[in-house]
Design a protein around this motif. Structure first.
Motif, PDB file in Angstrom:
ATOM      1  N   SER A   1      40.631  21.536  45.791  1.00  0.00           N
ATOM      2  CA  SER A   1      41.810  20.897  46.371  1.00  0.00           C
ATOM      3  C   SER A   1      41.427  19.608  47.082  1.00  0.00           C
ATOM      4  N   ARG A   2      42.279  18.620  46.955  1.00  0.00           N
ATOM      5  CA  ARG A   2      42.058  17.351  47.639  1.00  0.00           C
ATOM      6  C   ARG A   2      42.910  17.252  48.902  1.00  0.00           C
TER       7      ARG A   2
ATOM      8  N   GLN B   1      33.754  21.802  40.755  1.00  0.00           N
ATOM      9  CA  GLN B   1      34.021  20.887  41.873  1.00  0.00           C
ATOM     10  C   GLN B   1      35.242  20.006  41.590  1.00  0.00           C
TER      11      GLN B   1
END
Length: 172
Positions: free
Chosen positions: A39-40, A35
């Protein structure tokens, strides 16, 4: 890959990234699992204008700088766009932020989108044909140059009256 005990250097090679990135990913994976590697989203700050404001800004830019008080020339600079955003939307943008916003909208700063309205095509053509022809320095004719990789001729190959031709006779 890290779950399969691949080393960061192997991950970097297989994914064609720098080893530094792979080591950073490995650290994130060790600390937070898979986790932590998710990608943010896109980086950078969010657009500070409301969703409908960029379309309004594009319309303002299409009107040209003169419509907004810059009559000295017809060029949108990033500084002018930042000022325009402040005036119209009451939001402060830096010059670099205005540049990025302009690029997102399809504009580039300091480049006129169209020819100036006052352009006289006949005068431009006459200048190119008359003045530019006089000012432009003539180039060297193509026949006067050489691009050969061959070495210099030996003194024996020179005509008798050429400089250094007599040296071949002295060596013989």
């Amino acid at each position: 890959m890290f779950e399969q005990e691949a080393k960061p250097t192997e991950v970097a090679r297989r994914l064609r990234v720098s080893p530094k990135s792979a080591y950073q990913w490995h650290q994130l994976w060790r600390d937070g699992g898979v986790q932590a590697l998710a990608s943010r989203g896109p980086g950078g700050s969010r657009c500070r204008l409301s969703p409908r404001c960029p379309a309004k800004l594009a319309a303002y830019l299409d009107q040209g700088p003169a419509a907004h008080g810059w009559v000295e020339d017809q060029v949108w600079t990033a500084s002018r766009v930042a000022t325009l955003i402040g005036r119209k939307f009451h939001v402060t943008y830096s010059v670099s932020g205005a540049t990025r916003l302009m690029h997102r909208l399809g504009f580039s700063p300091q480049v006129p989108a169209r020819r100036v309205a006052e352009r006289d095509e006949q005068a431009v053509t006459a200048w190119k044909e008359l003045t530019w022809a006089e000012v432009k320095a003539p180039g060297r004719p193509a026949g006067d140059t050489s691009a050969s990789r061959a070495g210099q001729a030996s003194p024996a190959d020179r005509p008798e009256d050429a400089p250094g031709a007599g040296e071949a006779a002295l060596r013989s």
